[in-house]
Write a protein that holds these residues in place. Structure first.
Motif, PDB file in Angstrom:
ATOM      1  N   LYS A 166       0.901  -1.064  -0.041  1.00 12.48           N
ATOM      2  CA  LYS A 166       0.036  -0.134  -0.058  1.00 12.48           C
ATOM      3  C   LYS A 166       0.734   1.217  -0.105  1.00 12.48           C
ATOM      4  O   LYS A 166       0.537   2.239  -0.682  1.00 12.48           O
ATOM      5  CB  LYS A 166      -1.009  -0.040   1.290  1.00 12.48           C
ATOM      6  N   LYS A 225      -4.335   0.831   7.107  1.00  6.97           N
ATOM      7  CA  LYS A 225      -4.096  -0.017   6.365  1.00  6.97           C
ATOM      8  C   LYS A 225      -2.753  -0.713   6.524  1.00  6.97           C
ATOM      9  O   LYS A 225      -1.703  -0.094   6.535  1.00  6.97           O
ATOM     10  CB  LYS A 225      -4.246   0.243   4.922  1.00  6.97           C
ATOM     11  N   GLU A 272      -4.706   6.716   6.301  1.00  9.73           N
ATOM     12  CA  GLU A 272      -5.188   7.703   5.210  1.00  9.73           C
ATOM     13  C   GLU A 272      -6.588   8.447   5.441  1.00  9.73           C
ATOM     14  O   GLU A 272      -7.349   7.819   6.542  1.00  9.73           O
ATOM     15  CB  GLU A 272      -5.383   7.280   3.815  1.00  9.73           C
ATOM     16  N   GLU A 273      -6.774   9.326   4.918  1.00 12.96           N
ATOM     17  CA  GLU A 273      -8.153  10.133   5.230  1.00 12.96           C
ATOM     18  C   GLU A 273      -9.247   9.369   4.664  1.00 12.96           C
ATOM     19  O   GLU A 273      -9.170   8.488   3.875  1.00 12.96           O
ATOM     20  CB  GLU A 273      -7.924  11.301   4.100  1.00 12.96           C
ATOM     21  N   LEU A 287     -12.594   8.754   2.978  1.00 14.11           N
ATOM     22  CA  LEU A 287     -13.353   9.292   1.789  1.00 14.11           C
ATOM     23  C   LEU A 287     -14.776   8.717   1.988  1.00 14.11           C
ATOM     24  O   LEU A 287     -15.048   7.557   1.918  1.00 14.11           O
ATOM     25  CB  LEU A 287     -12.688   8.831   0.563  1.00 14.11           C
ATOM     26  N   GLU A 338     -18.480   3.143  -4.038  1.00 12.89           N
ATOM     27  CA  GLU A 338     -17.567   2.662  -4.838  1.00 12.89           C
ATOM     28  C   GLU A 338     -17.913   1.934  -6.050  1.00 12.89           C
ATOM     29  O   GLU A 338     -19.039   1.635  -6.357  1.00 12.89           O
ATOM     30  CB  GLU A 338     -16.931   1.630  -3.787  1.00 12.89           C
ATOM     31  N   LYS A 367     -19.459  -5.743  -0.479  1.00 12.59           N
ATOM     32  CA  LYS A 367     -18.167  -6.417   0.345  1.00 12.59           C
ATOM     33  C   LYS A 367     -18.927  -6.895   1.608  1.00 12.59           C
ATOM     34  O   LYS A 367     -18.285  -7.952   2.235  1.00 12.59           O
ATOM     35  CB  LYS A 367     -17.414  -5.413   0.575  1.00 12.59           C
ATOM     36  N   GLU A 415      -7.499   2.049  -3.879  1.00 10.84           N
ATOM     37  CA  GLU A 415      -6.329   0.912  -3.961  1.00 10.84           C
ATOM     38  C   GLU A 415      -6.413   0.649  -5.586  1.00 10.84           C
ATOM     39  O   GLU A 415      -7.231   0.828  -6.306  1.00 10.84           O
ATOM     40  CB  GLU A 415      -6.877  -0.257  -3.158  1.00 10.84           C
ATOM     41  N   ASN A 469      -5.354  -3.050  -7.496  1.00 12.34           N
ATOM     42  CA  ASN A 469      -5.097  -4.475  -7.356  1.00 12.34           C
ATOM     43  C   ASN A 469      -4.555  -4.686  -8.914  1.00 12.34           C
ATOM     44  O   ASN A 469      -4.828  -4.284  -9.810  1.00 12.34           O
ATOM     45  CB  ASN A 469      -6.500  -5.382  -7.192  1.00 12.34           C
TER      46      ASN A 469
HETATM   47  N1  ATP Z   1      -9.871   6.161   2.328  1.00  9.37           N
HETATM   48  C1  ATP Z   1     -11.168   5.280   2.575  1.00  9.37           C
HETATM   49  N2  ATP Z   1     -11.918   5.878   2.987  1.00  9.37           N
HETATM   50  C2  ATP Z   1     -13.174   5.257   3.050  1.00  9.37           C
HETATM   51  N3  ATP Z   1     -13.024   3.834   2.950  1.00  9.37           N
HETATM   52  C3  ATP Z   1     -12.015   3.167   2.397  1.00  9.37           C
HETATM   53  C4  ATP Z   1     -10.908   3.919   2.276  1.00  9.37           C
HETATM   54  N4  ATP Z   1      -9.953   3.167   1.905  1.00  9.37           N
HETATM   55  C5  ATP Z   1     -10.740   1.605   2.065  1.00  9.37           C
HETATM   56  N5  ATP Z   1     -11.754   1.949   2.232  1.00  9.37           N
HETATM   57  C6  ATP Z   1     -13.023   0.696   2.489  1.00  9.37           C
HETATM   58  O1  ATP Z   1     -12.026  -0.351   2.822  1.00  9.37           O
HETATM   59  C7  ATP Z   1     -12.353  -1.277   1.624  1.00  9.37           C
HETATM   60  C8  ATP Z   1     -10.843  -2.018   1.428  1.00  9.37           C
HETATM   61  O2  ATP Z   1      -9.817  -1.291   1.287  1.00  9.37           O
HETATM   62  P1  ATP Z   1      -8.668  -1.385   0.249  1.00  9.37           P
HETATM   63  O3  ATP Z   1      -9.462  -2.063  -1.098  1.00  9.37           O
HETATM   64  O4  ATP Z   1      -7.694  -0.451   0.259  1.00  9.37           O
HETATM   65  O5  ATP Z   1      -8.325  -2.893   0.675  1.00  9.37           O
HETATM   66  P2  ATP Z   1      -7.733  -4.250   0.504  1.00  9.37           P
HETATM   67  O6  ATP Z   1      -7.562  -5.185   1.513  1.00  9.37           O
HETATM   68  O7  ATP Z   1      -6.801  -3.971  -0.555  1.00  9.37           O
HETATM   69  O8  ATP Z   1      -9.132  -4.766  -0.461  1.00  9.37           O
HETATM   70  P3  ATP Z   1      -9.395  -5.766  -1.636  1.00  9.37           P
HETATM   71  O9  ATP Z   1      -9.507  -7.113  -0.851  1.00  9.37           O
HETATM   72  O10 ATP Z   1     -10.553  -5.348  -2.127  1.00  9.37           O
HETATM   73  O11 ATP Z   1      -8.179  -5.729  -2.500  1.00  9.37           O
HETATM   74  C9  ATP Z   1     -12.561  -0.661   0.482  1.00  9.37           C
HETATM   75  O12 ATP Z   1     -13.261  -1.186  -0.500  1.00  9.37           O
HETATM   76  C10 ATP Z   1     -13.585   0.432   0.825  1.00  9.37           C
HETATM   77  O13 ATP Z   1     -14.890   0.144   1.290  1.00  9.37           O
END
Ligand code: ATP
Ligand code: MG
Length: 424
Positions: free
Chosen positions: A103, A143, A185-186, A188, A192, A214, A284, A286
């Motif tokens: 990340k 994260k 992080e901030e 948001l 989505e 999700k 993010e 992927n």
């Molecule tokens: N900055 C943010 N503000 C609000 N919600 C967030 C933020 N970052 C992540 N989220 C929420 O958390 C979820 C997971 O975050 P992220 O996609 O970064 O993680 P991940 O573990 O890599 O997920 P994935 O398994 O989908 O790859 C996002 O789908 C979103 O719902």
């Protein structure tokens, strides 16, 4: 022609199913595959997972091209191993896969290349992380830097939760190395969407848009999961927004990676948050397709996927266009009892109907033992329905779901609700 698909989930079943529709296909191998890929006459499971052994298999069997589904082998460098041996493979190198596997890498990359994303800072020091949280306030998002199988993100609505997440990752090492550094992080707000493209190092070919669900339960309640359902297209991504995401996020990412000396090839998935004014930011990246987004997307793809993959590995994605079924495809995940915390295995599955022109069932956590099909993972099936509207597609999918049985099955009844609400 022989093709290899690496992985065992619903995403890989859908990719293999689509590739196998090409008239030029002799066999599609799936490594290791699942009960559904075992049942499909055109697919053949092979029980190998080690990348070097897979490369040996590809040489021995004259496999023309390999497609990698999940992030773990990509982050471990399967593409580097295959390319070093001169084998054709679609996916990012270990270095390019850092867009997903770190990340911190993704955030500093986005900052450097002016790609819209939430404001952030990275920490490995516990005290500094706690101080930053107190300074910024809640809500705030914590994260884990590394891959944590969907368990590495805490969206903290209170300061207590935020401090707790930092302690869990940095002090108690509950996520191991993945949580040895954290991105804070901030928060948001918004809606989505999943924005997935194919990249050949330089050229970009966007796939149809989609939206995931999700949370485990209806109305987006309950714990986070790997994804309980998805549909395509996602009406939130209007043509104007699509153009903007390409211009502000996807193109600068692909160009930025090339400029930084680590060209990206493979599926690139940008998780977007779209605010109430319609401005997109990147949550993010992927480095692979989404699961379950792949299932409805593949159900809508009309173009021969083998041909597309050939262009992808020869760097000519600029010379083709994709044709899509105009209908909506909507996929509903059936998960095992106890999912997501402790999915139960070995429940007998019955009643999966044959594929029709508007329904198809992709397998994920299933195993075939002789005639017995049983559950063997958290997300068991993804039932896809196609229809001229979200409502019709939904009805098609739920009709099939109602005929399938396994003990303790969990699924949502409201997949597609955001699109239906927009329509109303
Ligand atoms: N900055 C943010 N503000 C609000 N919600 C967030 C933020 N970052 C992540 N989220 C929420 O958390 C979820 C997971 O975050 P992220 O996609 O970064 O993680 P991940 O573990 O890599 O997920 P994935 O398994 O989908 O790859 C996002 O789908 C979103 O719902
Ligand atoms: Mg991710």
């Amino acid at each position: 022609m022989k093709i290899l698909v690496v992985g065992s989930g619903g995403r890989e079943h859908a990719l293999a199913w689509k590739i196998a529709q090409s008239p030029r296909i002799q066999t599609v191998y799936v490594a290791p595959g699942n009960g559904g890929t075992a049942l499909d006459q055109r697919l053949e499971n092979i029980n190998i997972t080690d990348p070097a052994e897979l490369a040996d298999f590809v040489v021995r069997e004259h496999v023309a091209l390999t497609v990698v589904g999940p992030e773990t082998p990509l982050a471990a460098g399967i593409v580097n191993i295959f390319r070093d041996r001169g084998l054709k493979i679609f996916g990012p190198t270990r270095e390019a896969a850092q867009l997903e596997s770190s990340k911190d890498f993704a955030k500093s990359f986005m900052q450097r290349h002016h790609i819209p994303t939430a404001e952030y800072q990275t920490f490995s020091d516990v005290d500094a992380a706690h101080q930053y949280i107190d300074q910024k306030g809640a809500p705030i998002v914590i994260k884990a830097d590394g891959l944590a199988a969907g368990k590495g993100v805490v969206v903290a609505m209170t300061l207590e939760e935020a401090h707790g997440a930092v302690d869990m990752m940095l002090s108690d090492n509950r996520l191991g190395d993945a949580g040895a550094r954290v991105v804070i992080e901030e928060f948001l707000a918004g809606e989505e969407a999943s924005f997935i493209v194919m990249v050949d190092g330089k050229n970009i070919l966007p796939l149809a848009t989609s939206q995931d669900h999700k949370r485990l339960k209806d109305d987006d309640q309950g714990p986070n999961t790997g994804g309980m359902g998805a549909y395509s297209p996602a009406p939130i991504v209007t043509p104007a927004l699509h153009a903007r995401v390409m211009r502000e996020i996807i193109t600068p990412t692909v160009q930025g990676m090339a400029k930084d000396g680590i060209p990206f090839s493979g599926f690139l998935y940008a998780g977007l948050m779209i605010d109430d004014k319609g401005n997109p930011k990147t949550l993010e990246f992927n480095c692979r397709m989404g699961d379950p987004e792949t299932q409805p997307i593949m159900a809508r793809l009309k173009t021969d996927l083998l041909t597309v993959m050939e262009h992808a590995v020869t760097g000519t994605l600029d010379t083709i266009e994709l044709e899509w079924d105009r209908r909506t495809a909507l996929g509903v995940v059936m998960a095992a009892a106890g999912y997501p915390d402790a999915p139960r295995k070995d429940d007998l599955i019955s009643g999966i109907p044959a594929e029709t022109a508007d329904t198809v069932t992709f397998h994920a956590g299933t195993t075939l033992n002789g005639e017995r099909l049983t559950t063997s993972g958290g997300r068991v099936l993804c039932v896809v329905g196609l229809g001229d509207s979200v409502k019709v597609a939904q009805k098609q999918a739920y009709n099939v779901i109602d005929s399938i049985h396994f003990s303790g099955a969990q699924f949502r009844r409201d997949i597609g609700w955001r699109a239906l609400k927009k329509h109303a």
